[in-house]
Motif scaffolding. Structure first.
Motif, mmCIF file in Angstrom:
data_model
loop_
_atom_site.group_PDB
_atom_site.id
_atom_site.type_symbol
_atom_site.label_atom_id
_atom_site.label_comp_id
_atom_site.label_asym_id
_atom_site.label_seq_id
_atom_site.Cartn_x
_atom_site.Cartn_y
_atom_site.Cartn_z
ATOM 1 N N VAL A 218 0.819 -1.095 -0.072
ATOM 2 C CA VAL A 218 -0.037 0.135 -0.026
ATOM 3 C C VAL A 218 0.905 1.292 0.013
ATOM 4 C CG1 VAL A 218 -1.716 1.329 1.343
ATOM 5 C CG2 VAL A 218 -1.926 -1.277 1.224
ATOM 6 N N PHE A 257 -5.412 6.261 4.310
ATOM 7 C CA PHE A 257 -6.335 5.252 3.517
ATOM 8 C C PHE A 257 -6.980 5.856 2.600
ATOM 9 C CE2 PHE A 257 -10.490 4.603 4.985
ATOM 10 C CZ PHE A 257 -10.490 5.310 6.126
ATOM 11 N N ARG A 260 -8.542 2.388 -2.372
ATOM 12 C CA ARG A 260 -8.039 1.259 -2.734
ATOM 13 C C ARG A 260 -7.671 0.311 -1.733
ATOM 14 N NH1 ARG A 260 -4.744 0.555 -7.678
ATOM 15 N NH2 ARG A 260 -3.265 -0.647 -6.281
ATOM 16 N N ASN A 261 -7.654 0.976 -0.334
ATOM 17 C CA ASN A 261 -7.366 -0.125 0.696
ATOM 18 C C ASN A 261 -8.262 0.092 1.890
ATOM 19 O OD1 ASN A 261 -5.932 2.376 1.423
ATOM 20 N ND2 ASN A 261 -4.892 1.531 2.907
ATOM 21 N N ASP A 263 -9.644 -2.048 3.211
ATOM 22 C CA ASP A 263 -9.372 -2.976 4.407
ATOM 23 C C ASP A 263 -8.191 -2.483 5.311
ATOM 24 O OD1 ASP A 263 -7.477 -3.006 2.524
ATOM 25 O OD2 ASP A 263 -7.423 -5.223 2.630
ATOM 26 N N PHE A 264 -8.530 -1.220 5.600
ATOM 27 C CA PHE A 264 -7.263 -0.512 6.399
ATOM 28 C C PHE A 264 -6.836 -1.031 7.643
ATOM 29 C CE2 PHE A 264 -11.422 1.534 7.049
ATOM 30 C CZ PHE A 264 -11.127 1.716 8.413
ATOM 31 N N ASP A 267 -3.610 -2.514 7.515
ATOM 32 C CA ASP A 267 -2.263 -1.378 7.386
ATOM 33 C C ASP A 267 -2.165 -0.937 9.194
ATOM 34 O OD1 ASP A 267 -1.924 -0.944 4.505
ATOM 35 O OD2 ASP A 267 -4.200 -0.834 4.611
#
Ligand code: SF4
Ligand code: SF4
Ligand code: SF4
Length: 455
Positions: A218, A257, A260-261, A263-264, A267
């Motif tokens: 990421v 975030f 695109r992410n 599903d942070f 991270d």
């Protein structure tokens, strides 16, 4: 005003004006759909009727009496006592300053709000002379405030490290004479960190913000050098070294975030697994931005905040703790009514200074000519604009007035409101929805930590 919601098995009722948080049973939760002040002696027939299939009449009556008691104790449907403080929301001394020490950066982050460092105004470093003037400006405009905050910001501040050191030395040299104490913070992308800079930061900076986006893939998609190469492998060991040498001084790793992410939480946990325990991940919300979250993304993002809450609780069960900044909302609300009403203080007790000495309400207004407040070298400082920002409190913002989150959110981000809604007093809807979801999670986490998980 109340706000009620269910999360992780808890029925939660927030009494907005008193700040009281009530964990209630299902009956109370349901009954609150039908009752509100002014209360009659008897429970309204409509409530008795609607709830009679699920609960006994005796239980409903008893519950009604309890609700009235909480109301009489001023911890449910309590009156708004704060509006009277709004008139005291007048211009105050400047106590915090963001020093944009470098309008330049080696990175080309795809979501950069600062046009990859130069704020769209050309790459430039602040001179020591301008930095000194900025310190003098802060000292002279800070009235009787004894503690002053100075954030070194960019672009990338370490590209102008020599001047950072000079300014710290200069500020310290003036503390005694003015009877003030500076508290320094620096935000960095990490690329230029070396032993000398780490030592300096750990010695002089009360706080340091380390930019990194979580998972390597990421980070390296977004945080790239001019040649397109990601920076993760370069910065991670430097951050780990800095944090290891920091003792109990504050720091946090700060990520971003995007759509695109979503599903942070991955991270957040990637940062935790890399050894960090002070973590912030902020959403990109800019309207029309290729990577920004939209209203359609919210269900997924909300589910992810729930997932993150679950994972945090699971971690804590195993004795592993870390601070996630967006869940650290001040539920006790703190002592200062004015702060609760107007939040960050931008344009009033907080300003940003550019390498040219221009004054803006905060770093996110930099480059917006309409919001230039003056110039420290020219000795100009628009007091009218300052007074207007001082009055930008929750009661002057129509959406905020009626919002259950107002005393925690304090009216949101004026810069986002301006950039995306065209008016500092118009709430930016997607930011509001995210703020409210995080607040709900934060309250729920507090409940679980106090009372344990529901079966
Ligand atoms: S490090 Fe900061 S200033 Fe530099 S490009 Fe990235 S977001 Fe922009
Ligand atoms: S900015 Fe949005 S969330 Fe915050 S108080 Fe105003 S309306 Fe509520
Ligand atoms: S206006 Fe927004 S970006 Fe600026 S200081 Fe306040 S919260 Fe931060």
């Amino acid at each position: 005003m109340i706000h009620k919601y269910k999360l992780k098995g808890y029925d939660i009722v927030l009494d907005v004006n008193s700040g009281g948080v009530h964990i209630v049973d299902d009956l109370t939760f349901d009954l609150l759909d039908y009752v509100q002040p002014p209360f009659d002696a008897e429970c309204p027939a409509e409530a008795m009727d609607k709830l009679s299939e699920k609960y006994s009449p005796e239980d409903i009556k008893e519950c009604y009496e309890e609700i009235v008691e909480l109301y009489n104790d001023k911890i449910l449907f309590s009156e708004d006592d704060y509006e009277k403080y709004a008139k005291y929301s007048v211009a105050s001394p400047v106590k915090a300053m963001c020093l944009n020490i470098a309008h330049d950066c080696q990175l080309r982050c795809k979501y950069c709000f600062a046009s990859t460092g130069d704020f769209g105004k050309g790459r430039k470093l602040m001179s020591y002379e301008t930095g000194k003037h900025a310190i003098d400006f802060l000292l002279e405009n800070s009235g009787d405030r004894p503690n002053l905050e100075l954030d070194f910001f960019g672009g990338e501040p370490l590209m102008n490290f020599k001047v950072v050191k000079q300014i710290v030395e200069y500020a310290r040299s003036r503390e005694k004479e003015y009877n003030k104490k500076f508290r320094f913070t620096i935000t960095t992308n990490g690329l230029l960190l070396d032993d000398e800079k780490i030592d300096f930061i750990n010695r002089e900076m009360s706080n340091v913000v380390l930019s990194i986006d979580g998972r390597k893939e990421v980070n390296d998609y977004f945080r790239v050098l001019a040649n397109g190469k990601g920076c993760y492998d370069t910065i991670l060991p430097k951050y780990q070294k800095l944090v290891a040498g920091r003792g109990d001084k504050e720091y946090y790793v700060r990520g971003t975030f995007t759509n695109r992410n979503k599903d942070f939480s991955e991270d957040v946990f990637a940062l935790y697994d890399a050894g960090f325990d002070q973590i912030s991940i902020e959403p990109v919300v800019g309207e029309g931005d290729e990577y920004a979250l939209t209203m359609e993304d919210l269900p997924e993002v909300f589910a992810e905040y729930d997932r993150l809450s679950d994972r945090i609780l699971e971690n804590e069960k195993n004795g592993k703790k870390f601070n996630f900044f967006h869940f650290m909302l001040d539920l006790d609300q703190g002592p200062c009514a004015i702060k609760r009403l107007r939040g960050c203080g931008c344009g009033n007790d907080y300003v940003a200074i550019t390498p040219d000495g221009d004054i803006f309400p905060c770093h996110q207004f930099v480059g917006i000519d309409e919001y230039k407040m003056g110039n420290i070298d020219e000795g100009t400082f628009n007091q009218e604009m300052k007074a207007d920002f001082a009055k930008a409190h929750v009661y002057s913002k129509p959406d905020c007035r009626e919002c259950w989150a107002k005393f925690y959110c304090s009216g949101g981000c004026n810069a986002n409101n301006y950039q995306y809604m065209g008016d500092i007093r118009k709430a930016h809807k997607i930011s509001c929805e995210l703020e409210k979801k995080r607040l709900e999670c934060a309250i729920m986490l507090k409940a679980v930590r106090m009372f344990g998980e529901k079966e």
